[in-house]
Scaffold this motif. Structure first.
Motif, PDB file in Angstrom:
ATOM      1  N   LEU A 192     -67.282 -80.748  74.135  1.00 32.71           N
ATOM      2  CA  LEU A 192     -65.952 -81.330  74.021  1.00 32.71           C
ATOM      3  C   LEU A 192     -65.250 -80.784  72.782  1.00 32.71           C
ATOM      4  CD1 LEU A 192     -66.684 -85.088  74.810  1.00 32.71           C
ATOM      5  CD2 LEU A 192     -65.354 -83.517  76.227  1.00 32.71           C
ATOM      6  N   ASP A 193     -63.954 -80.523  72.907  1.00 34.51           N
ATOM      7  CA  ASP A 193     -63.111 -80.067  71.796  1.00 34.51           C
ATOM      8  C   ASP A 193     -63.526 -78.712  71.244  1.00 34.51           C
ATOM      9  OD1 ASP A 193     -61.599 -82.426  71.896  1.00 34.51           O
ATOM     10  OD2 ASP A 193     -62.974 -83.472  70.549  1.00 34.51           O
ATOM     11  N   SER A 194     -64.302 -77.951  72.009  1.00 38.07           N
ATOM     12  CA  SER A 194     -64.730 -76.633  71.523  1.00 38.07           C
ATOM     13  C   SER A 194     -63.756 -75.528  71.890  1.00 38.07           C
ATOM     14  CB  SER A 194     -66.108 -76.284  72.090  1.00 38.07           C
ATOM     15  OG  SER A 194     -66.043 -76.112  73.504  1.00 38.07           O
ATOM     16  N   ASN A 195     -62.911 -75.769  72.902  1.00 41.58           N
ATOM     17  CA  ASN A 195     -61.976 -74.754  73.405  1.00 41.58           C
ATOM     18  C   ASN A 195     -62.693 -73.508  73.904  1.00 41.58           C
ATOM     19  OD1 ASN A 195     -59.994 -76.515  72.643  1.00 41.58           O
ATOM     20  ND2 ASN A 195     -59.233 -75.314  70.928  1.00 41.58           N
ATOM     21  N   LEU A 196     -63.906 -73.683  74.433  1.00 38.38           N
ATOM     22  CA  LEU A 196     -64.694 -72.561  74.924  1.00 38.38           C
ATOM     23  C   LEU A 196     -64.757 -72.552  76.446  1.00 38.38           C
ATOM     24  CD1 LEU A 196     -67.730 -72.630  72.448  1.00 38.38           C
ATOM     25  CD2 LEU A 196     -65.907 -70.902  72.543  1.00 38.38           C
ATOM     26  N   THR A 197     -64.903 -71.363  76.999  1.00 46.44           N
ATOM     27  CA  THR A 197     -65.144 -71.213  78.431  1.00 46.44           C
ATOM     28  C   THR A 197     -66.613 -71.503  78.715  1.00 46.44           C
ATOM     29  OG1 THR A 197     -63.419 -69.542  78.731  1.00 46.44           O
ATOM     30  CG2 THR A 197     -65.205 -69.550  80.345  1.00 46.44           C
ATOM     31  N   ALA A 198     -66.859 -72.276  79.759  1.00 46.56           N
ATOM     32  CA  ALA A 198     -68.224 -72.553  80.200  1.00 46.56           C
ATOM     33  C   ALA A 198     -68.422 -71.918  81.567  1.00 46.56           C
ATOM     34  CB  ALA A 198     -68.486 -74.059  80.271  1.00 46.56           C
ATOM     35  N   GLY A 199     -69.321 -70.967  81.660  1.00 42.55           N
ATOM     36  CA  GLY A 199     -69.596 -70.315  82.927  1.00 42.55           C
ATOM     37  C   GLY A 199     -70.428 -71.198  83.833  1.00 42.55           C
ATOM     38  N   GLY A 200     -70.295 -70.982  85.137  1.00 43.72           N
ATOM     39  CA  GLY A 200     -71.066 -71.754  86.097  1.00 43.72           C
ATOM     40  C   GLY A 200     -70.241 -72.091  87.318  1.00 43.72           C
ATOM     41  N   ALA A 201     -70.653 -73.145  88.032  1.00 46.95           N
ATOM     42  CA  ALA A 201     -70.059 -73.508  89.316  1.00 46.95           C
ATOM     43  C   ALA A 201     -69.022 -74.610  89.181  1.00 46.95           C
ATOM     44  CB  ALA A 201     -71.164 -73.954  90.275  1.00 46.95           C
ATOM     45  N   GLY A 212     -66.971 -79.691  87.724  1.00 44.04           N
ATOM     46  CA  GLY A 212     -68.097 -78.820  87.485  1.00 44.04           C
ATOM     47  C   GLY A 212     -69.397 -79.331  88.081  1.00 44.04           C
ATOM     48  N   ILE A 213     -70.367 -78.434  88.145  1.00 45.35           N
ATOM     49  CA  ILE A 213     -71.689 -78.721  88.689  1.00 45.35           C
ATOM     50  C   ILE A 213     -72.733 -78.242  87.686  1.00 45.35           C
ATOM     51  CG2 ILE A 213     -73.277 -78.297  90.616  1.00 45.35           C
ATOM     52  CD1 ILE A 213     -70.754 -77.537  92.283  1.00 45.35           C
ATOM     53  N   GLY A 214     -73.718 -79.088  87.383  1.00 49.53           N
ATOM     54  CA  GLY A 214     -74.755 -78.691  86.439  1.00 49.53           C
ATOM     55  C   GLY A 214     -74.230 -78.637  85.020  1.00 49.53           C
ATOM     56  N   GLU A 215     -74.369 -77.493  84.355  1.00 52.07           N
ATOM     57  CA  GLU A 215     -73.922 -77.373  82.965  1.00 52.07           C
ATOM     58  C   GLU A 215     -72.425 -77.592  82.802  1.00 52.07           C
ATOM     59  OE1 GLU A 215     -76.978 -74.545  80.453  1.00 52.07           O
ATOM     60  OE2 GLU A 215     -75.202 -73.622  81.345  1.00 52.07           O
ATOM     61  N   THR A 216     -71.676 -77.403  83.861  1.00 51.74           N
ATOM     62  CA  THR A 216     -70.223 -77.572  83.784  1.00 51.74           C
ATOM     63  C   THR A 216     -69.787 -78.956  84.270  1.00 51.74           C
ATOM     64  OG1 THR A 216     -69.834 -76.701  86.019  1.00 51.74           O
ATOM     65  CG2 THR A 216     -69.937 -75.104  84.221  1.00 51.74           C
ATOM     66  N   ALA A 217     -70.732 -79.872  84.434  1.00 50.49           N
ATOM     67  CA  ALA A 217     -70.434 -81.187  85.019  1.00 50.49           C
ATOM     68  C   ALA A 217     -69.439 -82.002  84.203  1.00 50.49           C
ATOM     69  CB  ALA A 217     -71.722 -81.987  85.203  1.00 50.49           C
ATOM     70  N   ASN A 218     -69.256 -81.676  82.922  1.00 50.36           N
ATOM     71  CA  ASN A 218     -68.308 -82.421  82.091  1.00 50.36           C
ATOM     72  C   ASN A 218     -66.918 -81.781  82.086  1.00 50.36           C
ATOM     73  OD1 ASN A 218     -68.928 -80.147  80.587  1.00 50.36           O
ATOM     74  ND2 ASN A 218     -69.103 -81.246  78.635  1.00 50.36           N
ATOM     75  N   ALA A 219     -66.623 -80.958  83.093  1.00 51.45           N
ATOM     76  CA  ALA A 219     -65.324 -80.281  83.152  1.00 51.45           C
ATOM     77  C   ALA A 219     -64.163 -81.268  83.175  1.00 51.45           C
ATOM     78  CB  ALA A 219     -65.259 -79.375  84.380  1.00 51.45           C
ATOM     79  N   ARG A 220     -64.309 -82.351  83.912  1.00 52.69           N
ATOM     80  CA  ARG A 220     -63.231 -83.339  83.972  1.00 52.69           C
ATOM     81  C   ARG A 220     -63.084 -84.035  82.620  1.00 52.69           C
ATOM     82  NH1 ARG A 220     -60.245 -85.745  88.107  1.00 52.69           N
ATOM     83  NH2 ARG A 220     -61.311 -84.393  89.614  1.00 52.69           N
ATOM     84  N   GLY A 269     -53.379 -63.719  76.031  1.00 54.51           N
ATOM     85  CA  GLY A 269     -53.974 -64.471  74.933  1.00 54.51           C
ATOM     86  C   GLY A 269     -55.167 -65.297  75.356  1.00 54.51           C
ATOM     87  N   ARG A 270     -55.366 -66.402  74.626  1.00 54.25           N
ATOM     88  CA  ARG A 270     -56.527 -67.266  74.884  1.00 54.25           C
ATOM     89  C   ARG A 270     -56.059 -68.662  75.248  1.00 54.25           C
ATOM     90  NH1 ARG A 270     -57.962 -65.191  69.109  1.00 54.25           N
ATOM     91  NH2 ARG A 270     -55.700 -65.111  69.286  1.00 54.25           N
ATOM     92  N   SER A 271     -56.995 -69.465  75.762  1.00 48.06           N
ATOM     93  CA  SER A 271     -56.669 -70.809  76.189  1.00 48.06           C
ATOM     94  C   SER A 271     -57.538 -71.809  75.444  1.00 48.06           C
ATOM     95  CB  SER A 271     -56.891 -70.937  77.701  1.00 48.06           C
ATOM     96  OG  SER A 271     -58.285 -70.960  77.987  1.00 48.06           O
ATOM     97  N   ASP A 272     -57.406 -73.080  75.815  1.00 51.17           N
ATOM     98  CA  ASP A 272     -58.227 -74.124  75.219  1.00 51.17           C
ATOM     99  C   ASP A 272     -59.517 -74.353  76.013  1.00 51.17           C
ATOM    100  OD1 ASP A 272     -57.174 -75.199  77.477  1.00 51.17           O
ATOM    101  OD2 ASP A 272     -56.192 -76.899  76.519  1.00 51.17           O
ATOM    102  N   GLY A 273     -59.922 -73.349  76.770  1.00 44.82           N
ATOM    103  CA  GLY A 273     -61.123 -73.441  77.588  1.00 44.82           C
ATOM    104  C   GLY A 273     -60.806 -73.435  79.065  1.00 44.82           C
ATOM    105  N   CYS A 274     -59.525 -73.663  79.393  1.00 45.19           N
ATOM    106  CA  CYS A 274     -59.111 -73.632  80.791  1.00 45.19           C
ATOM    107  C   CYS A 274     -58.969 -72.181  81.275  1.00 45.19           C
ATOM    108  CB  CYS A 274     -57.777 -74.348  80.968  1.00 45.19           C
ATOM    109  SG  CYS A 274     -57.870 -76.136  80.727  1.00 45.19           S
ATOM    110  N   THR A 275     -58.829 -72.036  82.580  1.00 45.55           N
ATOM    111  CA  THR A 275     -58.538 -70.731  83.170  1.00 45.55           C
ATOM    112  C   THR A 275     -57.028 -70.605  83.279  1.00 45.55           C
ATOM    113  OG1 THR A 275     -60.591 -70.767  84.442  1.00 45.55           O
ATOM    114  CG2 THR A 275     -58.879 -69.259  85.183  1.00 45.55           C
ATOM    115  N   SER A 276     -56.469 -69.620  82.619  1.00 46.86           N
ATOM    116  CA  SER A 276     -55.015 -69.465  82.628  1.00 46.86           C
ATOM    117  C   SER A 276     -54.633 -68.172  83.330  1.00 46.86           C
ATOM    118  CB  SER A 276     -54.469 -69.472  81.193  1.00 46.86           C
ATOM    119  OG  SER A 276     -55.132 -68.512  80.393  1.00 46.86           O
ATOM    120  N   TRP A 277     -53.646 -68.280  84.228  1.00 46.59           N
ATOM    121  CA  TRP A 277     -53.154 -67.130  84.971  1.00 46.59           C
ATOM    122  C   TRP A 277     -51.734 -66.807  84.534  1.00 46.59           C
ATOM    123  CZ3 TRP A 277     -54.653 -71.542  88.133  1.00 46.59           C
ATOM    124  CH2 TRP A 277     -55.998 -71.516  88.549  1.00 46.59           C
TER     125      TRP A 277
END
Length: 316
Positions: free
Chosen positions: A121-130, A163-171, A214-222
């Motif tokens: 939380l609050d890391s602004n990092l991308t988490a890979g996974g499903a 998210g699923i597994g490691e990304t389960a806290n996406a919401r 640029g970069r995002s707060d961890g979200c996927t930006s298009w």
């Protein structure tokens, strides 16, 4: 072949050979997708179709080890794959910028290549996974000037990822996808006729800024031009998104390149140009990073919020 047909045709192990037309896009050059990324994205998609959770004929993948260069349309890293009509599209996408907690921990990322990944939380990092795409929320972000005497309201849509597994806290992390644009340098303008005006008749006014490079707060930006197309595909029709790399991939690459070694051809995958730029990638697990972030916030309480200034010409 439709998704349903593909699932029915899969072998006893649940795997299905990649169609020949799709294999022509496999590789590590521009406009191509690395084989490990495609295999995992496809496996995730077919499994969710089999479970009845997805009916969309298209699915998404992202290779966050590739460079982010929206200036080169052939060098994107977000993939839109529709096997029913044999279409494969590549677009640009931003990665999480991370943070630099001065004197405590630096897990920030550059604009082009991502070195740090994580699910805290609050890391602004991308988490890979499903992930599965979910509801789309649309909100007013402010007005911006389109000319000296004209203004437009900026409305941005956001699709929530589950998210699923490691990304389960996406919401919990409010991770999803949206256009790489915002209204910056805001002042408050008197505009009582606007449906977006506050109780005193004011609206935020600023400059529209796009940050596809640029970069995002961890979200996927298009990019603002690509976002509506992506969102229209999943509005009321969820699908899967697989983001590479997962923590296991990051750890495997870090072990392989330790001591200045290079990746073996048959070893774990990472985009070569970005690996050269970042050195050794790192994964920051939430169990370790969240306490550090929480302590930093406690030691550095935010300054009292300043009121948003009035736009020039307005009367208080």
């Amino acid at each position: 072949m439709s998704a349903t047909t593909a699932v029915q045709a899969s072998g006893a192990d649940g795997r299905l050979p990649i169609p020949d037309w799709l294999m022509t896009y496999v590789g590590e050059a521009n406009s191509q997708i690395a084989l490990p990324v495609l295999e995992r994205a496809r496996r995730l998609y077919l499994s969710k179709v089999a479970e009845g959770k997805v009916r969309n004929e298209c699915y998404f993948a992202m290779d966050a080890t590739r460079p982010n260069d929206p200036g080169d349309l052939s060098d994107g890293r977000f993939y839109v794959i529709c096997e029913a009509d044999r279409s494969f599209r590549v677009i640009s996408a931003g990665h999480g910028g991370g943070r630099n907690l001065q004197g405590v921990a630096n897990f920030s990322n550059g604009r082009e290549c991502a070195k740090n990944f994580g699910n805290a939380l609050d890391s602004n990092l991308t988490a890979g996974g499903a992930y599965l795409t979910s509801e789309i929320k649309t909100s007013f972000k402010g007005y911006y000037r389109t000319s000296a005497d004209r203004e437009a309201a900026f409305i941005r849509s956001f699709v929530q990822f589950d998210g699923i597994g490691e990304t389960a806290n996406a919401r919990q992390r409010a991770i999803g996808g949206h256009a790489a644009a915002l209204v910056s340098g805001i002042c408050m303008q008197k505009k009582p006729e606007s449906t977006y005006a506050n109780s005193t008749g004011y609206v935020p006014l600023g400059k529209l800024v796009t940050y596809a490079g640029g970069r995002s707060d961890g979200c996927t930006s298009w990019s603002p031009s690509d976002a509506p197309k992506v969102l229209s595909m999943i509005d009321g029709n969820p699908t899967t998104l697989y983001i590479y790399p997962e923590s296991k991939d990051i750890k495997a690459v870090a072990q392989s390149v330790g001591g200045g070694r290079t990746l073996a051809p048959n070893g774990p995958y990472w985009n070569a140009s970005c690996l050269k730029a970042i050195g050794t990638p790192a994964f920051w697990p939430k169990e370790k990073l969240e306490p550090v972030i929480a302590q930093y916030k406690a030691d550095h309480p935010p300054q009292p919020a300043r009121p948003v200034p009035m736009c020039e010409g307005n009367v208080n």
